[in-house]
Structure formats: structure tokens, C-alpha cells
Design a protein around this motif. Structure first.
Motif, short mmCIF file in Angstrom:
data_model
loop_
_atom_site.label_atom_id
_atom_site.label_comp_id
_atom_site.label_asym_id
_atom_site.label_seq_id
_atom_site.Cartn_x
_atom_site.Cartn_y
_atom_site.Cartn_z
N LEU A 162 36.17 38.43 32.11
CA LEU A 162 34.99 39.14 32.60
C LEU A 162 34.79 39.01 34.10
CD1 LEU A 162 32.54 40.87 31.96
CD2 LEU A 162 31.24 38.78 31.58
N LEU A 163 34.81 37.80 34.63
CA LEU A 163 34.56 37.59 36.06
C LEU A 163 35.76 36.91 36.73
CD1 LEU A 163 30.86 36.42 35.73
CD2 LEU A 163 31.68 38.67 36.41
N ALA A 164 36.95 37.22 36.25
CA ALA A 164 38.16 36.57 36.75
C ALA A 164 38.39 36.80 38.23
CB ALA A 164 39.37 37.04 35.95
N ALA A 165 37.97 37.94 38.73
CA ALA A 165 38.24 38.28 40.13
C ALA A 165 37.23 37.68 41.10
CB ALA A 165 38.27 39.80 40.29
N ILE A 166 36.23 36.99 40.59
CA ILE A 166 35.15 36.48 41.45
C ILE A 166 35.28 34.96 41.57
CG2 ILE A 166 32.66 36.29 41.75
CD1 ILE A 166 32.40 38.84 40.07
N PRO A 167 35.58 34.46 42.77
CA PRO A 167 35.76 33.01 42.95
C PRO A 167 34.43 32.25 42.86
CG PRO A 167 35.89 34.13 45.05
CD PRO A 167 35.81 35.21 44.01
N ASP A 168 34.54 30.95 42.63
CA ASP A 168 33.35 30.11 42.52
C ASP A 168 32.46 30.21 43.75
OD1 ASP A 168 34.39 29.29 40.13
OD2 ASP A 168 34.93 27.28 40.79
N GLU A 169 33.07 30.25 44.93
CA GLU A 169 32.29 30.27 46.17
C GLU A 169 31.35 31.47 46.23
OE1 GLU A 169 35.75 27.73 46.52
OE2 GLU A 169 35.54 29.85 45.94
N ARG A 170 31.83 32.61 45.77
CA ARG A 170 30.99 33.81 45.78
C ARG A 170 29.86 33.68 44.75
NH1 ARG A 170 32.80 39.90 43.97
NH2 ARG A 170 30.78 40.92 44.34
N LEU A 171 30.18 33.15 43.58
CA LEU A 171 29.15 32.95 42.56
C LEU A 171 28.04 32.04 43.07
CD1 LEU A 171 31.44 32.47 39.43
CD2 LEU A 171 29.97 34.44 39.90
N LEU A 172 28.43 30.94 43.70
CA LEU A 172 27.44 29.99 44.22
C LEU A 172 26.60 30.62 45.32
CD1 LEU A 172 29.70 26.81 44.32
CD2 LEU A 172 27.82 27.25 42.72
N GLU A 212 26.39 25.67 36.03
CA GLU A 212 26.66 26.81 35.15
C GLU A 212 28.08 27.35 35.28
OE1 GLU A 212 22.25 28.79 34.75
OE2 GLU A 212 23.38 29.19 36.58
N LEU A 213 28.82 26.90 36.28
CA LEU A 213 30.17 27.43 36.49
C LEU A 213 31.08 27.28 35.27
CD1 LEU A 213 30.88 26.39 40.19
CD2 LEU A 213 30.38 28.68 39.33
N PRO A 214 31.08 26.13 34.58
CA PRO A 214 31.94 26.05 33.39
C PRO A 214 31.63 27.13 32.36
CG PRO A 214 31.19 23.87 34.03
CD PRO A 214 30.41 24.85 34.85
N LYS A 215 30.35 27.41 32.15
CA LYS A 215 29.98 28.44 31.17
C LYS A 215 30.36 29.83 31.65
CE LYS A 215 25.72 26.95 31.05
NZ LYS A 215 24.28 26.82 30.72
N VAL A 216 30.24 30.07 32.96
CA VAL A 216 30.64 31.37 33.50
C VAL A 216 32.11 31.62 33.24
CG1 VAL A 216 30.94 32.71 35.62
CG2 VAL A 216 28.86 31.37 35.29
N ARG A 217 32.92 30.60 33.45
CA ARG A 217 34.37 30.76 33.30
C ARG A 217 34.82 30.88 31.85
NH1 ARG A 217 35.12 33.21 37.71
NH2 ARG A 217 35.09 31.95 39.62
N GLN A 218 33.90 30.68 30.91
CA GLN A 218 34.23 30.85 29.50
C GLN A 218 33.91 32.26 29.00
OE1 GLN A 218 32.05 27.75 27.53
NE2 GLN A 218 33.20 26.11 28.54
N LEU A 219 33.26 33.08 29.82
CA LEU A 219 32.89 34.43 29.41
C LEU A 219 34.11 35.33 29.37
CD1 LEU A 219 29.65 34.81 31.57
CD2 LEU A 219 29.77 34.32 29.12
N ARG A 220 34.32 36.00 28.26
CA ARG A 220 35.50 36.84 28.10
C ARG A 220 35.22 38.32 28.34
NH1 ARG A 220 35.26 33.26 24.05
NH2 ARG A 220 34.40 34.80 22.63
#
Length: 245
Positions: free
Chosen positions: A133-143, A151-159
Motif C-alpha cells: 500500500l505505502l511501499a513507495a513512501i519512506p519513513d521520513e516522509r511519513l513522519l 505507528e510506523l510498524p503498523k503502517v508497514r503492515q498495510l497491504r
């Protein structure tokens, strides 16, 4: 809790969503309890109890009946209800939650606490390794957009989008709006406008730290926090408008 004190009572939309999942009799009991408390707090003081295991001393529980509890956050003259569930599930939910004032978004954040050092290590993989789902978006941009570190671990689990829809209650309301907008293709500027985050080049004049009482009355907080002004308004939302939560 001092029964002689007048409290402003509010409801996070997550609390209203949790009520929708419970038997009607529990929703009715909770509404009756809240209506009586709103009409005369000095006569109907609620017995708030500390939640063992939570890291936030403001998170409290209150008895609805023998089997159900409501979870609230108390600070100063404000009581914000966060969640309602059966006894064991309510306490498990409360043990992992804390409430924060977020000056960046001018809002209240209800955060599920995690062991950041242990779990975020998994989140800090490359974007290409993350689920789709959000594979193209790095952690830095999310933060930078307002997603919380926890919440980052949960974000990275979204398919996919359906996964995000099912996970709404797992995220802070502001974070969920950010993720939904990202999945829909909104630009960073549009998302900042949506959630009220100032960009780096906007006025950064130093101001006094906002209080909970200041923030909860803001337009940004009103997007996901309901503060009834009258008993009729409270009943209208609980009895008729819960379907919109």
C-alpha cells in the motif's frame, strides 16, 4: 474525582465507534450515565479508577455495569471518553494507550504505545521491502506529515486499501486521515492543509505551549472529538448519528 467540580465532557470518535460494536443495552446504559452526569455532575459523580499498567496517569476507567467499562482521559477540568468495551478488553486497550497534545497539528493524539526500539527496527526497512500500500513512501516522509513513530510498524503492515479500512481503530485519528489521503494520492501540501500541519517555511514564531483545554476546542480537534453542548445534542448523536462515525 471531585463531584463538586464542573467538568467539560468530550468523546473521541473512536469511543463512539466502539459503542457501535456493543449490545444496544450497553450503549443505552452508557448514554444514561453520561446524560445524568452532564445534567448534574455534583449529584452524579463518576468513580474513575486508575488503569494498572498504562504509562499515562490520565487514562482512567469507569464502571458501566458488572461486565463493561468505559475508558477516559482526565486532565484539569476536562474528561474525554476514548473507548467502551467488556471489562478485560477495555483494560487491555487502555494499557496500551496514551494521550498527547500535538502542537504541530493543533490536535489531540490518542496513541497506541509500542516498544519503539524493538518494533521500529522492523519498520525501518527500505520502502521497496514494505507491503504494497505505502511501499513507495519512506519513513521520513511519513513522519514529516505527522505519522507517529510508534505507528510506523503498523503502517508497514498495510497491504491494500481494505487493510487500511479495517485498521482504522488501530491508528490515531489524525494518522488515519494522513494514511487515507496518501493512499488516495493527495500531495504533501494537500495533506498538511487537511490535518492543519504547518510547512517548514511558515511562521515559526515561538509561542507558549498549548494546553489540553486550548487544543480540544480547536477546529482541528473538532474533526474527531465531539463536545456536546446540551443533553439533546448528546442524545441525538448517541441515538441517531452513531451510524456516521
Amino acid at each position: 474525582m471531585n463531584a463538586a467540580t464542573q467538568y467539560r465532557v468530550s468523546y473521541d470518535l473512536g469511543c463512539l465507534r466502539s459503542l457501535k460494536k456493543l449490545p444496544d443495552r450497553i450503549s443505552a446504559k452508557f448514554l444514561d450515565m453520561m446524560t445524568r452526569f452532564m445534567s448534574d455532575p455534583s449529584a452524579h459523580g463518576l468513580n474513575f479508577e486508575s488503569v494498572r499498567g498504562t504509562g499515562d496517569r490520565g487514562v482512567k476507567s469507569v464502571r458501566i455495569d458488572q461486565g463493561y467499562r468505559a475508558i477516559a482521559f482526565i486532565t484539569g477540568h476536562d474528561v474525554m471518553f476514548l473507548h467502551v468495551n467488556n471489562h478485560d478488553d477495555a483494560y487491555r486497550w487502555a494499557e496500551r494507550r496514551e494521550v498527547r497534545i500535538d502542537a504541530a497539528t493543533n490536535g489531540i493524539r490518542v496513541v497506541e504505545a509500542v516498544e519503539v526500539e524493538k518494533e521500529v527496527g522492523t519498520a525501518k526497512t527500505t520502502a521497496a521491502d514494505a507491503p504494497a500500500l505505502l511501499a513507495a513512501i519512506p519513513d521520513e516522509r511519513l513522519l514529516a506529515l505527522g505519522i507517529l513513530t510508534e505507528e510506523l510498524p503498523k503502517v508497514r503492515q498495510l497491504r491494500d486499501q481494505e487493510d487500511l479500512d479495517r485498521s482504522q481503530d488501530a491508528f490515531d485519528a489524525t494518522s488515519y486521515n494522513i494514511l487515507f489521503a496518501l493512499a488516495a494520492g493527495y500531495s504533501d501540501a494537500e495533506i498538511r492543509t487537511l490535518v492543519g500541519i504547518k510547512s517548514a517555511d511558515e511562521d515559526t514564531e515561538e509561542k507558549a505551549a498549548p494546553t489540553f483545554a486550548d487544543i480540544i476546542a480547536s477546529d482541528e480537534s473538532r474533526q474527531h472529538i465531539f463536545i456536546p453542548e446540551t443533553e439533546d445534542e448528546l442524545r441525538r448523536v448517541f441515538e441517531g448519528d452513531l451510524a456516521g462515525c
